[in-house]
Design a protein around this motif. Structure first.
Motif, PDB file in Angstrom:
ATOM      1  N   TYR A  39      11.748  59.564  -6.988  1.00 39.74           N
ATOM      2  CA  TYR A  39      12.161  59.460  -7.576  1.00 39.74           C
ATOM      3  C   TYR A  39      13.046  58.162  -8.738  1.00 39.74           C
ATOM      4  O   TYR A  39      13.503  57.768  -7.991  1.00 39.74           O
ATOM      5  CB  TYR A  39      12.123  60.559  -8.888  1.00 39.74           C
ATOM      6  N   GLU A  40      11.540  57.351  -9.108  1.00 38.06           N
ATOM      7  CA  GLU A  40      11.768  55.943  -9.815  1.00 38.06           C
ATOM      8  C   GLU A  40      13.242  55.820 -10.623  1.00 38.06           C
ATOM      9  O   GLU A  40      12.586  56.969 -11.750  1.00 38.06           O
ATOM     10  CB  GLU A  40      11.208  55.149 -10.047  1.00 38.06           C
ATOM     11  N   ILE A  41      13.773  55.609 -10.580  1.00 38.51           N
ATOM     12  CA  ILE A  41      14.865  56.052 -11.432  1.00 38.51           C
ATOM     13  C   ILE A  41      15.798  54.057 -12.543  1.00 38.51           C
ATOM     14  O   ILE A  41      15.339  54.994 -14.143  1.00 38.51           O
ATOM     15  CB  ILE A  41      16.675  56.043 -11.575  1.00 38.51           C
ATOM     16  N   ASP A  42      15.214  53.269 -11.505  1.00 39.95           N
ATOM     17  CA  ASP A  42      15.077  51.888 -12.332  1.00 39.95           C
ATOM     18  C   ASP A  42      14.270  51.180 -10.939  1.00 39.95           C
ATOM     19  O   ASP A  42      14.495  50.870 -10.392  1.00 39.95           O
ATOM     20  CB  ASP A  42      16.903  51.837 -12.636  1.00 39.95           C
ATOM     21  N   GLY A  43      12.853  51.891 -11.215  1.00 38.64           N
ATOM     22  CA  GLY A  43      12.207  50.584 -10.463  1.00 38.64           C
ATOM     23  C   GLY A  43      12.648  51.448  -8.878  1.00 38.64           C
ATOM     24  O   GLY A  43      12.846  52.826  -8.924  1.00 38.64           O
ATOM     25  N   ARG A  44      12.338  50.204  -8.176  1.00 38.18           N
ATOM     26  CA  ARG A  44      13.093  50.267  -6.778  1.00 38.18           C
ATOM     27  C   ARG A  44      14.728  49.617  -6.943  1.00 38.18           C
ATOM     28  O   ARG A  44      15.464  50.170  -5.370  1.00 38.18           O
ATOM     29  CB  ARG A  44      11.550  49.283  -5.807  1.00 38.18           C
ATOM     30  N   ARG A  45      14.994  49.827  -7.580  1.00 41.85           N
ATOM     31  CA  ARG A  45      16.283  48.947  -7.812  1.00 41.85           C
ATOM     32  C   ARG A  45      17.662  50.527  -7.462  1.00 41.85           C
ATOM     33  O   ARG A  45      18.129  50.301  -6.715  1.00 41.85           O
ATOM     34  CB  ARG A  45      16.873  47.946  -9.416  1.00 41.85           C
ATOM     35  N   VAL A  46      16.704  51.392  -8.247  1.00 40.25           N
ATOM     36  CA  VAL A  46      17.828  52.832  -7.636  1.00 40.25           C
ATOM     37  C   VAL A  46      16.756  54.108  -8.367  1.00 40.25           C
ATOM     38  O   VAL A  46      15.388  54.008  -9.014  1.00 40.25           O
ATOM     39  CB  VAL A  46      18.362  52.581  -9.617  1.00 40.25           C
ATOM     40  N   PHE A  47      17.124  55.051  -7.215  1.00 39.80           N
ATOM     41  CA  PHE A  47      16.054  55.834  -7.531  1.00 39.80           C
ATOM     42  C   PHE A  47      16.622  56.942  -6.156  1.00 39.80           C
ATOM     43  O   PHE A  47      17.266  56.769  -5.942  1.00 39.80           O
ATOM     44  CB  PHE A  47      14.680  55.042  -6.807  1.00 39.80           C
ATOM     45  N   ALA A  48      15.803  58.377  -6.604  1.00 43.07           N
ATOM     46  CA  ALA A  48      16.480  59.200  -5.820  1.00 43.07           C
ATOM     47  C   ALA A  48      15.100  59.982  -5.253  1.00 43.07           C
ATOM     48  O   ALA A  48      14.327  59.869  -5.438  1.00 43.07           O
ATOM     49  CB  ALA A  48      16.756  60.061  -7.052  1.00 43.07           C
ATOM     50  N   MET A  49      15.869  61.003  -3.943  1.00 41.96           N
ATOM     51  CA  MET A  49      14.969  61.381  -2.979  1.00 41.96           C
ATOM     52  C   MET A  49      15.292  62.942  -2.495  1.00 41.96           C
ATOM     53  O   MET A  49      16.125  63.116  -2.079  1.00 41.96           O
ATOM     54  CB  MET A  49      15.396  60.698  -1.969  1.00 41.96           C
ATOM     55  N   ILE A  50      14.935  63.760  -3.566  1.00 38.85           N
ATOM     56  CA  ILE A  50      15.460  65.064  -3.328  1.00 38.85           C
ATOM     57  C   ILE A  50      14.756  65.420  -2.409  1.00 38.85           C
ATOM     58  O   ILE A  50      13.684  65.714  -2.061  1.00 38.85           O
ATOM     59  CB  ILE A  50      14.428  65.813  -5.357  1.00 38.85           C
ATOM     60  N   GLN A  51      16.070  66.196  -1.394  1.00 36.83           N
ATOM     61  CA  GLN A  51      15.347  66.994  -0.383  1.00 36.83           C
ATOM     62  C   GLN A  51      15.643  68.453  -0.179  1.00 36.83           C
ATOM     63  O   GLN A  51      16.023  69.048  -0.139  1.00 36.83           O
ATOM     64  CB  GLN A  51      15.644  66.078   1.149  1.00 36.83           C
ATOM     65  N   SER A  52      14.891  69.225   1.211  1.00 36.18           N
ATOM     66  CA  SER A  52      15.231  70.560   0.925  1.00 36.18           C
ATOM     67  C   SER A  52      15.127  70.369   2.341  1.00 36.18           C
ATOM     68  O   SER A  52      14.253  70.229   3.020  1.00 36.18           O
ATOM     69  CB  SER A  52      14.269  71.377  -0.197  1.00 36.18           C
ATOM     70  N   TYR A  53      16.636  71.129   2.914  1.00 40.00           N
ATOM     71  CA  TYR A  53      16.281  71.055   4.445  1.00 40.00           C
ATOM     72  C   TYR A  53      17.333  72.139   5.156  1.00 40.00           C
ATOM     73  O   TYR A  53      18.623  72.047   4.519  1.00 40.00           O
ATOM     74  CB  TYR A  53      16.221  69.511   5.423  1.00 40.00           C
TER      75      TYR A  53
END
Length: 153
Positions: A39-53
Motif C-alpha cells: 500500500y502506497e502511503i506517500d508514493g514509493r517514498r513511504v509505503f506499507a507491506m502487510i504480511q501474514s506468515y
C-alpha cells in the motif's frame, strides 16, 4: 535502531517525520483491516507491506539482511516474532542484489541483540542495521505484520 510501542510513535516525529504517516496508517488499519499486499502511503517514498506468515526456527542457511534505499519499520499486528540484530560493520556480506535493482543484501555473522516483538510493538531499522526477521520466539506461530518502508535521503 529503535524498539518501542507504536503508541509512542510521536516520540520520534522530530527525528523521523514519516513516523506520523506510519502511525496514521496503523490507526486506520486498526479501524479497517486491509488484506495482505503493498500500500502506497506517500508514493514509493513511504509505503506499507502487510504480511501474514508463520514464524520459523532459525537454521544455518538463514542470513541477515540490510537495505540502503529504505528504512524498515517492522510492526506486529498479531502474534510474536523474534528479530535478530547486528551492526552492519559486524557481519560479512554474502550476496547483494542492489545491482539488480533490489534494495537488499545478505550477510553472515553473529547477532548482537535479539528483539521479541509482540502486538503493538515495532523495530525501526536503518541502513546500518543488519536484521534477521521472521524467527519464532517460543514456538512457530502465525504472525500478521506490517513492514513500512521509508526512503532514505
Amino acid at each position: 535502531m529503535i524498539f518501542d510501542k507504536i503508541s509512542n510513535a510521536a516520540d520520534y516525529y522530530d527525528t523521523y517525520a514519516d513516523m506520523k504517516l506510519i502511525k496514521e496508517f496503523v490507526d486506520e488499519f486498526n479501524k479497517n483491516d486491509k488484506p495482505d499486499g503493498t500500500y502506497e502511503i506517500d508514493g514509493r517514498r513511504v509505503f506499507a507491506m502487510i504480511q501474514s506468515y508463520k514464524t520459523k526456527a532459525q537454521t544455518p542457511e538463514m542470513m541477515f539482511e540490510a537495505h540502503k534505499k529504505y528504512i524498515d519499520v517492522q510492526y506486529i499486528v498479531r502474534g510474536m516474532e523474534r528479530i535478530k540484530w547486528a551492526s552492519l560493520d559486524r557481519v560479512s556480506q554474502v550476496r547483494e542484489e542492489y545491482s539488480k535493482g533490489n534494495d537488499i543484501a545478505f550477510y553472515e555473522g553473529d547477532a548482537q541483540f535479539d528483539f521479541t516483538l509482540t502486538k503493538g510493538t515495532f523495530l525501526l531499522l536503518t541502513p546500518e542495521d543488519a536484521h534477521l526477521p521472521g524467527l519464532c520466539a517460543e514456538k512457530e506461530i502465525s504472525v500478521r505484520k506490517i513492514v513500512f518502508k521509508i526512503q532514505t535521503d
